[in-house]
Design a protein around this motif. Structure first.
Motif, PDB file in Angstrom:
ATOM      1  N   LYS A   1       0.843  -1.213   0.000  1.00  0.00           N
ATOM      2  CA  LYS A   1       0.000   0.000   0.000  1.00  0.00           C
ATOM      3  C   LYS A   1       0.872   1.254   0.000  1.00  0.00           C
ATOM      4  CE  LYS A   1      -3.597   2.373   2.592  1.00  0.00           C
ATOM      5  NZ  LYS A   1      -4.468   2.350   3.777  1.00  0.00           N
TER       6      LYS A   1
ATOM      7  N   ASN B   1       1.139   4.171  -2.991  1.00  0.00           N
ATOM      8  CA  ASN B   1       0.905   5.577  -2.640  1.00  0.00           C
ATOM      9  C   ASN B   1       2.142   6.428  -2.916  1.00  0.00           C
ATOM     10  OD1 ASN B   1      -1.798   5.379  -1.813  1.00  0.00           O
ATOM     11  ND2 ASN B   1      -1.225   4.783   0.258  1.00  0.00           N
TER      12      ASN B   1
ATOM     13  N   TYR C   1       2.486   7.187  -6.646  1.00  0.00           N
ATOM     14  CA  TYR C   1       1.606   8.291  -7.037  1.00  0.00           C
ATOM     15  C   TYR C   1       2.210   9.639  -6.630  1.00  0.00           C
ATOM     16  CZ  TYR C   1      -2.504   5.566  -8.498  1.00  0.00           C
ATOM     17  OH  TYR C   1      -3.382   4.743  -9.163  1.00  0.00           O
TER      18      TYR C   1
ATOM     19  N   PHE D   1      -8.787   9.628  -4.780  1.00  0.00           N
ATOM     20  CA  PHE D   1      -8.717   8.200  -4.460  1.00  0.00           C
ATOM     21  C   PHE D   1     -10.010   7.751  -3.808  1.00  0.00           C
ATOM     22  CE2 PHE D   1      -4.326   9.309  -4.824  1.00  0.00           C
ATOM     23  CZ  PHE D   1      -3.729   8.177  -5.344  1.00  0.00           C
TER      24      PHE D   1
ATOM     25  N   MET E   1      -8.582   0.965  -2.603  1.00  0.00           N
ATOM     26  CA  MET E   1      -7.430   0.192  -3.061  1.00  0.00           C
ATOM     27  C   MET E   1      -7.618  -1.240  -2.570  1.00  0.00           C
ATOM     28  SD  MET E   1      -3.356   0.781  -2.161  1.00  0.00           S
ATOM     29  CE  MET E   1      -3.279   2.444  -2.806  1.00  0.00           C
TER      30      MET E   1
ATOM     31  N   CYS F   1      -6.628   0.105  -7.910  1.00  0.00           N
ATOM     32  CA  CYS F   1      -6.969   1.412  -7.353  1.00  0.00           C
ATOM     33  C   CYS F   1      -8.177   1.979  -8.101  1.00  0.00           C
ATOM     34  CB  CYS F   1      -5.804   2.381  -7.483  1.00  0.00           C
ATOM     35  SG  CYS F   1      -4.358   1.908  -6.531  1.00  0.00           S
TER      36      CYS F   1
ATOM     37  N   LEU G   1     -10.217   5.321  -8.790  1.00  0.00           N
ATOM     38  CA  LEU G   1      -9.887   6.747  -8.769  1.00  0.00           C
ATOM     39  C   LEU G   1     -10.861   7.549  -9.617  1.00  0.00           C
ATOM     40  CD1 LEU G   1      -6.312   6.053 -10.102  1.00  0.00           C
ATOM     41  CD2 LEU G   1      -6.774   6.467  -7.708  1.00  0.00           C
TER      42      LEU G   1
ATOM     43  N   THR H   1      -9.979   2.829 -13.164  1.00  0.00           N
ATOM     44  CA  THR H   1      -9.455   1.744 -12.337  1.00  0.00           C
ATOM     45  C   THR H   1      -8.054   1.473 -12.856  1.00  0.00           C
ATOM     46  OG1 THR H   1     -11.637   0.777 -12.029  1.00  0.00           O
ATOM     47  CG2 THR H   1      -9.743  -0.667 -11.661  1.00  0.00           C
TER      48      THR H   1
END
Length: 138
Positions: free
Chosen positions: A10, A14, A17, A74, A77, A86, A88, A106
């Motif tokens: 996770k 993150n 991104y 977001f 997830m 994810c 979004l 997605t």
């Protein structure tokens, strides 16, 4: 999956991104395998297959030929040992006609070991994207 691995994956996604949004491409490339591949739907104005560690930067640069003022929202997830999904909404303004779109996406991240080996994004409405960017579907 144990909690430590779940949290590690996770945090990795993150962080990717965050690095991408900040344009820290050298650090982005450290997260990717040498044979990294991202596949965008051919019906998108930025569609196609992008290969190699620098492909995310090349795609990002190409996408923002069409959009400005981006914002990523977001929603959720889902994580397994080999994939992350994810959900979004990508908000951006068309450089073609000034229309502000909320694009549901997605993104599926493909993992190999501790690296990301690919991303497959799925846009909900490619026709709206084509219209907003002035690139009609064939």
């Amino acid at each position: 999956m144990d909690t430590n691995l779940y949290n590690q994956i996770k945090n990795q996604i993150n962080h990717l991104y965050e690095l991408t949004a900040a344009g820290k491409w050298d650090e982005v490339e450290e997260q990717l395998t040498d044979d990294f591949c991202i596949i965008e739907a051919d019906s998108l104005p930025f569609g196609g297959t992008f290969n190699g560690k620098n492909s995310l930067q090349r795609l990002y640069t190409h996408v923002f030929e069409f959009w400005e003022d981006p914002d990523l929202e977001f929603h959720d997830m889902t994580i397994s040992e080999n994939n992350v999904v994810c959900l979004l909404t990508f908000h951006a303004t068309s450089r073609h006609n000034g229309e502000r779109l909320a694009m549901k996406i997605t993104e599926v991240f493909h993992l190999r070991g501790d690296k990301i080996c690919g991303i497959t994004p799925y846009y909900f409405d490619t026709a709206a994207i084509a219209k907003a960017t002035g690139t009609p579907l064939d």
